[in-house]
Design a protein around this motif. Structure first.
Motif, mmCIF file in Angstrom:
data_model
loop_
_atom_site.group_PDB
_atom_site.id
_atom_site.type_symbol
_atom_site.label_atom_id
_atom_site.label_comp_id
_atom_site.label_asym_id
_atom_site.label_seq_id
_atom_site.Cartn_x
_atom_site.Cartn_y
_atom_site.Cartn_z
ATOM 1 N N ILE A 293 -4.171 6.996 -5.380
ATOM 2 C CA ILE A 293 -3.127 7.407 -6.005
ATOM 3 C C ILE A 293 -1.635 6.449 -5.982
ATOM 4 N N PHE A 294 -1.985 5.426 -5.332
ATOM 5 C CA PHE A 294 -0.989 4.318 -5.614
ATOM 6 C C PHE A 294 -1.099 2.698 -6.685
ATOM 7 N N ASP A 295 -2.377 3.256 -7.174
ATOM 8 C CA ASP A 295 -2.994 2.276 -8.637
ATOM 9 C C ASP A 295 -1.874 2.021 -9.656
ATOM 10 N N ARG A 296 -1.630 1.592 -10.764
ATOM 11 C CA ARG A 296 -1.397 1.595 -11.784
ATOM 12 C C ARG A 296 -1.622 2.549 -11.948
ATOM 13 N N LEU B 295 4.512 5.563 -8.106
ATOM 14 C CA LEU B 295 4.106 4.504 -6.901
ATOM 15 C C LEU B 295 3.422 3.571 -6.809
ATOM 16 N N SER B 296 2.946 2.765 -7.771
ATOM 17 C CA SER B 296 2.584 1.727 -6.961
ATOM 18 C C SER B 296 3.702 0.898 -7.724
ATOM 19 N N ILE B 297 5.091 1.088 -7.988
ATOM 20 C CA ILE B 297 6.121 -0.098 -7.434
ATOM 21 C C ILE B 297 7.086 0.604 -5.824
ATOM 22 N N ILE C 61 2.939 2.694 2.841
ATOM 23 C CA ILE C 61 3.456 3.434 2.363
ATOM 24 C C ILE C 61 1.110 4.644 2.928
ATOM 25 N N SER C 62 1.327 5.983 2.617
ATOM 26 C CA SER C 62 0.161 6.590 2.650
ATOM 27 C C SER C 62 0.926 7.456 1.782
ATOM 28 N N VAL C 63 -0.030 8.911 1.890
ATOM 29 C CA VAL C 63 0.267 10.094 1.528
ATOM 30 C C VAL C 63 -1.196 11.080 2.398
ATOM 31 N N GLU C 64 -0.402 12.547 2.616
ATOM 32 C CA GLU C 64 -1.618 13.073 2.899
ATOM 33 C C GLU C 64 -2.175 14.751 2.038
ATOM 34 N N SER C 65 -2.683 15.216 1.541
ATOM 35 C CA SER C 65 -1.827 16.031 0.758
ATOM 36 C C SER C 65 -3.623 17.025 0.624
ATOM 37 N N LEU D 92 4.917 -12.169 -5.193
ATOM 38 C CA LEU D 92 4.600 -11.047 -5.353
ATOM 39 C C LEU D 92 2.574 -11.252 -5.922
ATOM 40 N N SER D 93 2.017 -11.250 -4.976
ATOM 41 C CA SER D 93 0.608 -11.420 -5.820
ATOM 42 C C SER D 93 0.079 -10.774 -6.725
ATOM 43 N N GLU D 94 -0.267 -10.976 -7.499
ATOM 44 C CA GLU D 94 -0.327 -10.234 -8.615
ATOM 45 C C GLU D 94 -2.037 -9.441 -7.980
ATOM 46 N N GLU D 95 -1.514 -8.300 -7.998
ATOM 47 C CA GLU D 95 -2.267 -6.961 -7.854
ATOM 48 C C GLU D 95 -2.995 -6.570 -9.246
ATOM 49 N N GLY D 96 -4.418 -5.782 -9.177
ATOM 50 C CA GLY D 96 -5.364 -5.122 -10.095
ATOM 51 C C GLY D 96 -4.756 -3.551 -11.190
ATOM 52 N N ILE D 97 -5.142 -3.764 -12.046
ATOM 53 C CA ILE D 97 -4.553 -1.712 -12.989
ATOM 54 C C ILE D 97 -5.947 -0.995 -11.959
#
Length: 889
Positions: A675-678, A693-695, A707-711, A736-741
């Motif tokens: 859910i936190f991926d772009r 959410l990624s931002i 940050i975390s999520v429960e659902s 910031l390090s470059e992240e995958g999408i």
């Protein structure tokens, strides 16, 4: 004339000659009188008179006689029956005639033992004859010229029961093999007209099988000019013929075998040779075997002394095997023969020797080549940059071969390690580890292929590619092959290349995903803005214009939000995020957030700030915290139709815990971890880019938190992030390090107002309904549908579907003239819906509508079955041009 038979004076004499023994028995079974006319020892007056005869009879006989005796007494009838009288030394048979006489029974005993024994012998003989017939598949047949019929006493088929069968001659001949019919009829005619009988052999069809039959007539009876009968034997020869063919096949196989095969008597006289023997010893086919001896062959004869010794040591029904090198001196190409001898005794009780000789010249050449190859392999393995170890599993995992020592130095002679084990070479702990691994490979029959990474004595990395393999074969005990390659330089280079490759691929994936998603997200609101702006210019109705203005304004806000998120993402991808750290009163911050969002709550949804610690102040970036909270609350609004959205904070173990909880639809389990991926969204049909959410995750992590999520589906979702409550060192920027999408389907908004689903058109239409073409519009976004409705409803009958499933169903029900198919829709997308409709109708025009506008998107739509493609935002002129192209009216 004297009437002797009526003269009482002769009665006793005549009775002795003709009468049976008479026994008069009362109702209790006691013999009251007896007249003996038998010389049997047990039929004497002293044994019978005054005795109970049923006590004297054997049990088997008594059980048979007594019921009949009672029947005569009770029913006053006469009974005649045969009974068996078994004794230890002999079994007798008698006929008993029982007649009522006053209140007693007169029994007449007649000895029929001899007659019964003769009958039993005849029955046994008959059974033996029938068994011989059955085993020989022989039956008795008869032919009647008068009836023109052939009959059998029983079937010659061994699996069938005895019985009679009769055929008309024509019917019987119809089953005979066509090439044998004339032969059979000629034989039958000769047998009828002549007394000389010859057998005939022919074939018949029976139960889808071809039987070989032999028939012989042994008697001819003439009862009249037209009444002649033949009788004879018929035999099923099928099995005999099959065995003959099998024997022929075996003989042919032996004769054409690759080995030489011959048999000889004691003096060396040959009694059998095959073709290979004749070829090796140059024996012509026309030379009789009786003229040849193994010692006097013209080519490759066996010496006399060797033959005598071989014959002498061979025992009856025994065999021996050995190898003879250079068996024929004249033939230098024949290096050796592998000989097997077997002794049998013939019908004259003479011992004969059968000899089988196999040419093993190629085998010897092959073994020589193997030795040469082994020597080459040994030299090769000694010079390979690898450690090779071969272990014998069943011999305590001892070494069979090893080319290097534990320091990877080449071993001059591997035999110095043969018989040793890992415990003789390696330290104990290392040897135990190797032994356990070997046992695992052997027991589980597995292949271990791994990479070992250690440090050498100088601290340098050493990487070995190790492979352990179990080798099993029926000809030798199982072995374990262990190969270790030094791949240090290769592996380090590979890792560098892999890292560079992954970085390049990640960058390429990000670029492609970003462009694709941004194209869709920008074109979607832009489509509504451009389209409704043009309609507003031509619209005179104030209410309609106001409604269109609101649609344009909503899409403007969406486009602005998208631009802001793109700008934030641009900063993240450039590696720079600005933070302005300072004291932040969390209570005041949450009040501001509440006041800013209270008026944006959807109808039926309550925004609740759960107050805590009004004086709690931390050092952080107030604007970034506001941004994170706003994003989480805005997301919650999208998923809650009725209920509440709660937010707040608390102090736990020197950490501040922030949370946003909603009572919405929840997030599917398969999307929780992404859910936190772009570009990943909880629900594809909900408005948004999937970047928020990624931002948020990037901002929280750069502020030193998590940050975390429960659902739970159907219950709700809680987002939680924590920050330290201590002071931060103030910095302007954080790298910031470059992240995958991770890309997901692009978002689409669903407006709150519920548009009418089925047949949508303007109220004041000037045409009759049946005069206009019907267009099915598959569009899940209300603003996009309203735009098409505004453009087309005055000319066409419009039907709306909100997803692919509804589009398929409406197509079946309404049979439209054309379909405008959006690609990205919930439940079922436009491409899948198009494929299904194409199976139902290959002719219906389907026009793809999508905010995805790359060449690949066009090709995918056409491949799915679409006839044409329109990119959003729509051009009214282009739309009308395509409609005119595909619609006849």
């Amino acid at each position: 004339m004297d009437r002797i038979l009526h003269d009482a004076s002769y009665s006793q004499e005549i009775l002795q000659l003709t009468a049976d023994t008479l026994i008069l028995v009362d109702a209790e079974g006691v013999c009251r009188d007896v007249s003996i006319y038998s010389d049997l020892c047990f039929m004497q007056e002293k044994y019978l008179l005054g005795k109970n005869v049923f006590d004297i009879l054997p049990e088997h006989t008594r059980n048979k006689v007594y019921p009949e005796f009672k029947r005569v007494l009770n029913e006053k009838v006469s009974v005649t029956k045969n009974f068996k009288l078994p004794f230890t030394h002999k079994t007798y048979y008698f006929k008993c005639i029982m007649q009522p006489y006053r209140d007693m029974v007169l029994c007449q005993y007649r000895d029929i033992t001899e007659r019964c024994n003769i009958r039993l012998e005849l029955e046994k003989a008959n059974e033996r004859f029938k068994e011989i017939q059955r085993l020989g598949r022989i039956a008795i047949w008869r032919y009647s010229l008068l009836n023109d019929a052939i009959s059998y006493d029983y079937s010659p088929k061994s699996e069938e029961k005895d019985g009679k069968a009769q055929f008309k001659t024509a019917d019987y001949v119809s089953h005979i093999y066509k090439e044998d019919k004339e032969l059979f009829l000629t034989w039958l005619n000769n047998s009828i007209n002549n007394d000389t009988f010859e057998p005939v052999s022919y074939r018949i069809h029976h139960d889808n099988d071809l039987l070989y039959i032999r028939m012989l007539a042994y008697t001819r009876i003439r009862k009249g000019s037209d009444e002649i009968e033949l009788e004879g034997y018929i035999q099923d020869m099928t099995e005999i013929r099959r065995k003959e063919r099998n024997l022929d096949t075996l003989t042919h196989a032996i004769d054409n075998a690759a080995e030489e095969i011959f048999a000889a008597k004691e003096d060396g006289t040959l009694i059998f040779v095959n073709k290979k023997f004749r070829e090796l010893h140059r024996v012509p086919q026309n030379v009789p075997l009786s003229e040849l001896k193994i010692q006097t062959l013209p080519y490759g004869a066996m010496p006399e002394e060797r033959w005598k010794n071989m014959y002498a040591i061979m025992e009856v029904n025994s065999y021996k095997s050995f190898t003879v090198t250079n068996p024929i001196n004249e033939n230098k190409e024949l290096l050796a023969l592998e000989i097997v001898t077997y002794t049998v005794v013939d019908e004259n009780h003479e011992k004969n020797i059968w000899i089988f000789g196999r040419d093993i010249s190629d085998q010897i050449k092959f073994e020589t080549e193997i030795k040469r190859t082994n020597q080459i392999l040994d030299v090769t393995m000694k010079n390979l940059p690898a450690s090779i170890v071969v272990k014998d599993v069943l011999n305590n995992f001892s070494y069979i071969y090893r080319n290097r020592d534990i320091n990877y130095n080449i071993i001059s002679d591997y035999k110095m390690f043969v018989g040793k084990t890992d415990f003789d070479v390696h330290p104990y702990d290392e040897a135990v580890e190797k032994r356990l691994l070997d046992i695992e490979v052997y027991q589980q029959k597995k292949v271990i292929h791994d990479v070992l990474e250690n440090l050498d004595d100088k601290g340098h990395v050493v990487i070995l590619d190790r492979k352990k393999v179990l080798v099993e074969h029926k000809d030798f005990s199982p072995i374990i092959l262990n190969i270790e390659w030094d791949i240090t330089e290769l592996e380090l280079t590979k890792r560098e290349l892999t890292a560079a490759k992954e970085k390049a691929e990640r960058s390429d994936r990000f670029k492609s995903s970003f462009l694709a998603n941004m194209s869709h997200e920008i074109r979607t609101p832009l489509n509504a803005i451009v389209g409704f702006s043009r309609i507003i210019a031509n619209c005179d109705n104030f209410d309609e214009r106001r409604e269109y203005y609101s649609i344009v304004e909503a899409n403007n806000e969406r486009l602005l939000g998208l631009i802001n998120e793109i700008l934030d993402l641009s900063k993240i991808e450039s590696g720079i995020v600005d933070f302005s750290l300072g004291p932040v009163n969390l209570f005041d911050l949450c009040k501001e957030i509440h006041n800013a969002h209270i008026f944006r709550c959807p109808q039926g949804v309550e925004l609740i700030f759960e107050k805590y610690e009004p004086n709690l102040v931390i050092s952080s970036d107030k604007n970034r915290l506001f941004q994170v909270y706003s994003n989480l609350i805005g997301n919650a609004f999208k998923f809650v139709s009725t209920g509440s959205v709660k937010f707040g904070y608390s102090l736990e173990n020197k950490l501040v815990k922030f949370y946003v909880t909603d009572s919405g639809t929840g997030i599917a389990e398969d999307k929780i971890n992404k859910i936190f991926d772009r570009f990943v969204k909880g629900e594809n049909s909900i408005q948004g880019t999937g970047l928020g959410l990624s931002i948020c995750k990037t901002i929280i992590e750069r502020l030193g938190g998590n940050i975390s999520v429960e659902s739970t589906l159907g219950i709700g979702t809680t987002f939680t992030f924590t920050l330290p409550c201590g002071k931060f060192t103030k910095k302007k920027t954080h790298k910031l390090s470059e992240e995958g999408i991770v890309t997901m389907s692009s978002s689409k908004s669903i407006l709150d107002n519920d548009w009418e689903r089925a047949n949508v058109r303007k109220e004041n239409v000037d045409k009759e309904e049946n005069e206009a073409d019907t267009i099915l519009i598959a569009e899940d976004m209300d603003s996009n549908f309203e735009l098409l409705n505004a453009i087309l409803s005055s000319t066409y009958n419009l039907i709306r579907a909100r997803d692919g499933i509804e589009a398929v169903n409406l197509f079946n029900d309404k049979k439209p003239n054309l379909i405008l198919m959006d690609i990205k829709m919930p439940n079922m997308d436009g491409l899948d819906a198009t494929r299904i409709i194409r199976e139902l109708s290959p002719d219906i025009p389907i026009i793809a509508l999508s905010a995805y506008a790359y060449k690949q998107d066009t090709e995918e739509a056409l491949a799915a079955g679409c006839n044409d493609f329109l990119a959003k935002p729509l051009s009214v002129a282009k739309l009308k041009q395509i409609l005119n192209k595909w619609l006849k009216n």
